[in-house]
Design an enzyme around this catalytic site. Structure first.
Site: not given
Length: 295
Positions: A174, A190-192, A194, A217, A230
């Site tokens: 990772r 894509y950006p995200m 909370k 999740h 990912q």
């Protein structure tokens, strides 16, 4: 007649101590620095160049990107042709240092053919592995011994747990993800962030609750093992968005499937905000330059 005085009531037994909760920042481990560069091609500027200049500039750009793909000091660069986006092309850079990342980003812009590229979006971040469960484990052990989060024993135990996690093959992958290969050429970025809304404030949840939500999740994501790879990068302090997600797959429909399913997870349904999605295919340096030249 005077009523007898009421007998004194017995004090109520103290309520059982509630399980301690910890509202604290999530612990993370970091690896490579990451930069997503998105470009459109100024076709008018390109047409103004002579044929010979375009040919020479194209050759120079191919060489520059080829050197970026496998740098000697570690990391990698992926060249991407985008589809259906307000940009034509993307470069994804991964480097061990921020300075090295900056040099990679400038390498294309300083090439002669870089004069026809217009930057439409940049996303700066660093590969990240969240350590929610580790933080909860250390805090609960501390509470059980009657200690305090942040004391010397807690810090020593936390360092021990983090070092063990960092050494695991899963976390290493990772933090230092392999370059995309031919088996999974399609990419989705894509950006995200909370949410911080009154009734949906991720940052007001206890560490235990955030850990539970992220674990659930993650179970959804693990069902796509072998179909989707990912890379999660943290951008708090680096960009307006808080995370970037980069997915690779052999079948681009897997992006639709995994994102759809994950949006029904509680953590996404209640607390996630998403930016624009950019989808395309990883190509060779020659194909990337051919896209710039309109060939």
């Amino acid at each position: 007649m005077t009523a007898p005085a009421a007998a004194p009531q017995r004090p109520a037994a103290p309520a059982a101590a509630a399980e301690p909760t910890y509202v604290a920042p999530a612990l993370t481990l970091e690896g490579w620095y990451s930069h997503h560069q998105l470009f459109t091609v100024d076709r008018a500027a390109l047409r103004a160049l002579s044929v010979d200049y375009r040919r020479a500039a194209g050759e120079a750009m191919r060489g520059a990107i080829a050197r970026l793909v496998s740098p000697a000091d570690g990391g990698w660069t992926a060249a991407v042709q985008l589809v259906g986006a307000p940009a034509d092309l993307m470069l994804i850079h991964m480097r061990p240092s921020l300075d090295g990342l900056g040099a990679a980003g400038r390498a294309v812009l300083t090439e002669p053919l870089g004069d026809v590229l217009r930057r439409t979006y940049d996303f700066l971040s660093v590969t990240e592995a969240g350590m929610y469960s580790v933080a909860v484990k250390a805090a609960k052990e501390t509470a059980a011994r009657g200690g305090t989060v942040g004391d010397a024993e807690y810090n020593a135990r936390l360092a021990e747990l983090l070092e063990s996690e960092r050494a695991s093959a899963h976390v290493q992958k990772r933090l230092f993800p392999p370059a995309p290969g031919e088996a999974m050429p399609y990419v989705c970025f894509y950006p995200m962030s909370k949410k911080r809304e009154a009734e949906q404030n991720w940052y007001a949840l206890s560490l235990e609750e955030r850990s539970r939500l992220m674990w659930d999740h993650g179970k959804t994501g693990r069902r796509y093992a072998g179909k989707v790879f990912q890379i999660v990068t943290g951008s708090v302090g680096f960009a307006a968005w808080e995370w970037g997600v980069t997915l690779f797959a052999a079948d681009p429909l897997e992006f639709k499937r995994i994102v759809t399913e994950m949006r029904f997870d509680e953590v996404s349904a209640k607390y996630a905000s998403f930016g624009d999605f950019y989808v395309g295919r990883v190509v060779s340096p020659s194909e990337w330059v051919a896209s710039v030249l309109g060939q």
